[in-house]
Design an enzyme around this catalytic site. Structure first.
Site, PDB file in Angstrom:
ATOM      1  N   LYS A  51     -23.689  40.076   2.834  1.00 55.51           N
ATOM      2  CA  LYS A  51     -23.408  39.647   4.212  1.00 55.51           C
ATOM      3  C   LYS A  51     -24.525  40.035   5.178  1.00 55.51           C
ATOM      4  O   LYS A  51     -24.682  39.416   6.231  1.00 55.51           O
ATOM      5  CB  LYS A  51     -22.091  40.246   4.684  1.00 55.51           C
ATOM      6  CG  LYS A  51     -20.852  39.738   3.968  1.00 55.51           C
ATOM      7  CD  LYS A  51     -20.457  38.357   4.423  1.00 55.51           C
ATOM      8  CE  LYS A  51     -19.090  37.959   3.879  1.00 55.51           C
ATOM      9  NZ  LYS A  51     -18.650  36.638   4.376  1.00 55.51           N
ATOM     10  N   SER A 300     -21.710  40.448  -5.328  1.00 53.38           N
ATOM     11  CA  SER A 300     -21.727  40.263  -3.878  1.00 53.38           C
ATOM     12  C   SER A 300     -21.688  41.549  -3.068  1.00 53.38           C
ATOM     13  O   SER A 300     -22.167  41.570  -1.927  1.00 53.38           O
ATOM     14  CB  SER A 300     -20.560  39.366  -3.461  1.00 53.38           C
ATOM     15  OG  SER A 300     -19.331  39.884  -3.927  1.00 53.38           O
TER      16      SER A 300
END
Length: 318
Positions: A51, A300
């Protein structure tokens, strides 16, 4: 809307603010999968997740007037931390709406970067409603966690780096929640490794993307999974990209997710969070799809509550 130039420009823009994360391999994981696995380790990224890429790309493109009013978003954790960090680096305010059930480690991360948290009930409606109230009071610019082209272009840089280091991948696999990472990954694949097949992995308890691919229209997530970062539904910007570029979505149970986390921890000695383990679980579940293939996996993130993880392992062992 997202071109090869967009992705390359985003990569150059955010490079001073992010890690170029390593690509790791594991003989033990290859043996389990029956193929060659290449892990793009975004669990080693700033804020512990991919992110950081999309948030930084979006915030860097704000005008001086927008920066003066600050930024706002809603997130269960990783995007929240990424926005708070990006804002701090640029000296602006960050207003973060988080569900009260968000992991404590992620709330502490937001506060550590100076973000102001507004807690809400753990529903998408509550998150969006409170965010609009915050924006109305502050004049801050919303940076959506996934339904934002600047964010998607930033996320695409993880796959870009993977393709720069590993050639001839047969498959690339990413988790899917709102679809920002998957959209960016699929667009990077289209431009930089067009022979590579894009497959997504999703929790069975939050399988809106899987159902959306079947129905041809966006479906709503039932949001019932330990993979807290994947409980949102596809957006009107991400869904068309996913529908056009993703060949298959594989769903996995929470038990399979925990098992995948354990395999990565034991065989690779690295920490990943439940959302990050979803594509690993998909490889181990759908062996015929990946057997004999060269597969890239986007890990991730690594922001996991260790006490909660130990409880999950204990429950699975009973």
């Amino acid at each position: 809307m997202i071109t090869s130039a967009t992705i390359l420009t985003a990569h150059g823009r955010i490079r001073p603010y992010i890690h170029r994360t390593p690509v790791m391999t594991s003989g033990g994981m290859d043996q389990l999968a029956g193929g060659s696995l290449f892990f793009k380790c975004e669990n080693f990224q700033k804020v512990g997740a991919f992110k950081a890429r999309g948030a930084m790309n979006a915030v860097l493109q704000l005008s001086p007037e927008q920066r003066a009013a600050g930024v706002a978003t809603h997130s269960s954790g990783n995007h929240a931390q990424a926005i708070a960090r990006s804002a701090r680096l640029l000296g602006i305010r960050a207003y973060i709406v988080m569900p009260r059930t968000a992991p404590a480690i992620k709330k502490r991360g937001v506060e550590g970067y100076g973000g102001e948290i507004f807690e809400c009930e753990p529903t998408l409606q509550a998150r969006e409603s409170m965010l609009q109230d915050v924006i109305a009071k502050t004049g801050a610019t919303e940076i959506h966690p996934f339904n934002n082209y600047e964010v998607m272009a930033g996320q695409a840089t993880a796959a870009l780096e993977l393709y720069q280091e590993v050639t001839d991948l047969d498959i690339i696999l990413a988790p899917v929640g709102g679809g920002g990472l998957l959209s960016g990954t699929s667009m990077a694949t289209r431009y930089f490794s067009p022979r590579t097949v894009v497959i997504a992995a999703e929790p069975a308890g939050a399988d809106d993307a899987y159902r959306s691919m079947l129905s041809g229209q966006p479906e709503i997530s039932q949001a019932n999974s330990i993979a807290d970062g994947l409980l949102t539904s596809l957006g009107d910007k991400t869904f068309p990209i996913v529908r056009e570029n993703v060949q298959q979505i594989i769903t996995v149970t929470d038990d399979e997710i925990v098992r995948a986390m354990r395999h990565i921890w034991e065989k690779m000695k690295i920490i990943i969070e439940p959302s990050s383990a979803v594509p690993v679980a998909a490889v181990l579940k759908a062996g015929d799809v990946f057997r004999g293939k060269r597969t890239g996996i986007i890990l991730s993130g690594g922001n996991v509550d260790l006490e909660r993880a130990l409880l999950l392992f204990q429950e699975q062992g009973k």
